[in-house]
Design a protein around this motif. Structure first.
Motif, PDB file in Angstrom:
ATOM      1  N   GLU A 113       5.586   0.290  34.441  1.00 53.88           N
ATOM      2  CA  GLU A 113       6.148   0.918  35.256  1.00 53.88           C
ATOM      3  C   GLU A 113       5.477   2.382  35.643  1.00 53.88           C
ATOM      4  N   HIS A 142       5.254   6.198  37.752  1.00 58.40           N
ATOM      5  CA  HIS A 142       5.777   7.126  38.759  1.00 58.40           C
ATOM      6  C   HIS A 142       4.963   7.986  39.252  1.00 58.40           C
ATOM      7  N   GLU A 147       7.905   5.324  42.752  1.00 55.28           N
ATOM      8  CA  GLU A 147       8.041   4.721  41.627  1.00 55.28           C
ATOM      9  C   GLU A 147       7.929   3.115  41.946  1.00 55.28           C
ATOM     10  N   CYS A 148       7.301   2.466  41.105  1.00 58.52           N
ATOM     11  CA  CYS A 148       7.083   1.011  41.229  1.00 58.52           C
ATOM     12  C   CYS A 148       7.148   0.420  39.785  1.00 58.52           C
ATOM     13  N   ASP A 149       7.818  -0.864  39.525  1.00 65.17           N
ATOM     14  CA  ASP A 149       7.758  -1.477  38.322  1.00 65.17           C
ATOM     15  C   ASP A 149       6.784  -2.639  38.216  1.00 65.17           C
TER      16      ASP A 149
END
Length: 701
Positions: free
Chosen positions: A134, A136, A152-154
């Motif tokens: 992940e 941010h 944010e991206c996982d």
């Protein structure tokens, strides 16, 4: 800004497995990419300030901060560059300038090194997903009225973007590391990678561990600045001692003055040098700075011989320093390293398209901001601009070497033994380099004097003239007997002589100790030879002969020159040769043994071995290609045993060929000839020693 949830604009179900697949072997490179992005952001902000579009705070100090947190398994990259608005995050992060995963894989499947994919295709930020589950982003733009943004991206194709809380201009990227990559949250591992890729980036880089114990240092109080966090002031009062004066009275004398030091929180020290030596003008660099830089970059504590500072602004921008290191004798032991940088960002080691192959034996750094890195390696190799860079580097090296030979010949000669492998390898690999350096190649002669190729030829000519004069003087004693030679015969002899002189011989030695007997013979006759004892020399002299058709190199033991022999006709020695050939072949059990009989001027030499130059070179080539066990005679490499008819032992064998000891003497003379040419194999040496003892026992009786 309202909260936003969306899909990344890419023509693929998932870009991240592709990134991991292609770059996993170099996954530490994400450090370089994220730090480079931070440096770019700072550079852009400073440019805006110069253009009057933004005013930097008076106390502004550009910096990149990296914070490792092994407990939380996180890694932060913080810069105080120009930051991003929500619209810019949308443009630069959410929309990947990328046609599709399939096209991408197809286009770059044959790349030799995949590290260049990232950064040069708008994927620099996404390198974070090689190591993080992940990511941010918190950013605040420099623009008036800008709102902080949080993204944010996982690791999937979905992201979330909301208003952020960042209150200082710049960007903070937080990586939540996956279990396979926790090593990157280790402070020492982080330091190692940063120093590998970012040692000379133009913005100071600081590394710290989250929640680490505070460290302190003590400095003189007058060096404290407003930025320092003062803990305490430590005062040491002056110390006095009582000393007696000449008149007997006593007085207090100060032996140490009062000092005041201040304990402060340890000042952070950047991991990088923002002004590397190569970025300075050569006139502003000292000898010690060059040596210190060499030790630091290459961890080599042997001093370099000398260096070349490259500094070019037109027609392309290129700076760098090339060092000639002190090397071992064996060519195979040379290990160079040329580090390539782009605007002080490390790209790779030893890229052969940019660095001429022979210069990779050197150690050095080259920084070329104009280098087209956004192309595949195959295109880079064929790029005309890259070829110009390579040619320029070659020219500068040739200019430095030729200039040194002209203006500082003493130093050039002192360095020659160490630098000759570089130069000879360069001549073999690059015709233009060879053309430029041809007159500055040195050859060391038997008196350890250094000669150029023209000087070698002049020496050979002088030697020949001396020998011719000696022969002429000798022949003058019997000149009356030759008065009846016809003019036509004289013309024929002169023509033959001219043909023999079309190629001038330069004699050479490959092992001063092993070939000592031949060297002594040469010196006795006032002849000279050059020493060529490096592995590369065999190929090098072959190339020189090809480029200079009027010369040939002949090893000192390849044949006997006329100057070493007494003048005699072949007919005079015909019967002696037949007898000795039969005797030696029988004694050695070798019907194919080639025997020659000569009257050498040095009567102390009993036997020597010669091997034709062509055969010897073929032997060298066989060794090079791992065929040392093959019979050299297959390639015309027959060796000849030369017996000296003037030596007492050879005369004894001739006159007592039926003696019981003759066979032993023949074997001994043959081994002695071999020993003057090359070491004996183990079994042969054992027999030689035993036989020597036997011969000494005969003398003792």
């Amino acid at each position: 800004m309202s909260n936003k949830h969306g899909n990344l604009s890419i023509n693929s179900d998932n870009i991240f497995p592709i990134i991991k697949k292609w770059l996993y072997s170099d996954h530490d490179i994400f450090y370089r990419e994220l730090i480079s992005n931070g440096c770019d952001a700072i550079t852009k902000l400073k440019k805006l300030d110069l253009m009057g579009e933004y005013e930097l705070p008076q106390d502004y100090e550009p910096k990149i901060q990296i914070i490792v947190n092994p407990e939380e398994k996180t890694l932060k990259f913080i810069d105080n560059g120009l930051g991003m608005t929500a619209e810019e995050v949308e443009e630069y992060i959410n929309q990947i300038a990328f046609s599709g995963a399939t096209d991408f894989l197809e286009k770059y499947k044959d790349k030799a090194s995949e590290e260049q994919i990232i950064g040069h295709f708008g994927l620099g930020f996404y390198s974070a997903f090689m190591v993080a589950d992940e990511v941010h982003i918190d950013s605040l733009s420099y623009k008036d009225g800008a709102m902080a943004v949080h993204w944010e991206c996982d690791g999937g194709t979905e992201f979330d973007m909301t208003d952020g809380t960042k209150d200082t201009v710049g960007t903070e990227i937080t990586l939540f590391l996956n279990e396979d990559c926790l090593e990157f949250s280790n402070e020492y591992r982080a330091k190692e990678v940063i120093e590998k890729y970012c040692s000379f980036m133009p913005t100071p880089i600081f590394l710290k561990k989250e929640n680490a114990e505070t460290e302190y240092e003590t400095i003189p109080s007058d060096e404290v600045t407003e930025k320092d966090t003062v803990i305490e002031t430590i005062v040491e009062e002056a110390k006095y001692e009582e000393k007696e004066k000449e008149d007997g009275t006593k007085e207090q004398v100060e032996v140490s003055p009062r000092t005041e030091k201040t304990k402060i929180v340890k000042r952070p020290v950047p991991l990088n040098d923002t002004h590397p030596l190569w970025s300075k003008h050569p006139n502003d660099c000292t000898e010690e700075e060059y040596k210190t830089f060499y030790r630091k970059v290459f961890q080599d504590y042997k001093e370099p011989l000398f260096w070349i500072h490259l500094n070019m602004d037109y027609p392309f921008n290129l700076k760098g320093i090339l060092y000639f290191p002190k090397i071992n004798t064996e060519y195979d032991s040379i290990e160079g390293m040329i580090k390539l940088y782009n605007n002080q960002v490390f790209i790779a080691d030893n890229i052969k398209e940019v660095i001429p192959e022979f210069l990779m034996l050197l150690k050095g750094v080259i920084d070329c901001p104009d280098l087209p890195l956004n192309v595949s390696r195959s295109a880079l190799q064929n790029d005309g601009f890259v070829k110009k860079i390579s040619d320029y580097i070659t020219k500068k090296v040739a200019d430095k070497l030729s200039g040194m030979c002209k203006t500082d010949k003493e130093s050039y000669e002192k360095y020659w033994d160490d630098i000759s492998p570089f130069i000879k390898f360069g001549c073999l690999k690059d015709e233009k380099f060879c053309d430029k350096i041809n007159d500055y190649i040195l050859f060391k002669n038997l008196d350890n004097k250094y000669l150029t190729l023209p000087e070698c030829l002049e020496t050979e000519k002088t030697d020949k003239e001396n020998v011719d004069k000696e022969n002429a003087d000798s022949a003058s004693e019997t000149s009356d007997s030759s008065n009846d030679v016809s003019d036509s015969d004289k013309d024929t002899e002169e023509t033959v002589e001219e043909e023999k002189d079309t190629r001038k011989s330069i004699y050479y030695v490959t092992d001063v100790q092993q070939q000592g007997q031949y060297i002594n013979m040469f010196k006795e006759q006032g002849m000279d030879a050059v020493i060529l004892d490096h592995n590369i020399d065999s190929s090098f002299i072959t190339q020189l002969e090809r480029r200079n058709e009027k010369i040939k190199f002949v090893r000192i033991d390849a044949d006997l020159t006329e100057s070493l022999k007494e003048e005699t006709s072949e007919e005079d020695l015909k019967e002696v040769k037949e007898t000795l050939t039969e005797t030696f072949r029988k004694a050695l059990g070798n019907e194919n043994l080639k025997v020659s009989v000569e009257k050498l001027k040095n009567a102390d030499i009993s036997s020597i071995l010669t091997l034709a130059e062509e055969g010897r070179r073929m032997q060298d080539m066989m060794k090079m290609y791992g065929m040392a066990g093959m019979d050299p005679s297959m390639f015309g490499g027959d060796q000849t045993l030369v017996l000296n008819a003037n030596h007492a032992l050879v005369q004894y064998i001739l006159e007592n060929k039926e003696s019981e000891h003759v066979s032993m003497f023949c074997e001994q003379l043959y081994d002695l000839a071999l020993l003057s040419n090359h070491p004996l194999p183990t079994d042969a040496m054992s027999k030689f020693i035993a036989r020597s003892n036997q011969i000494m026992m005969l003398l003792a009786k």
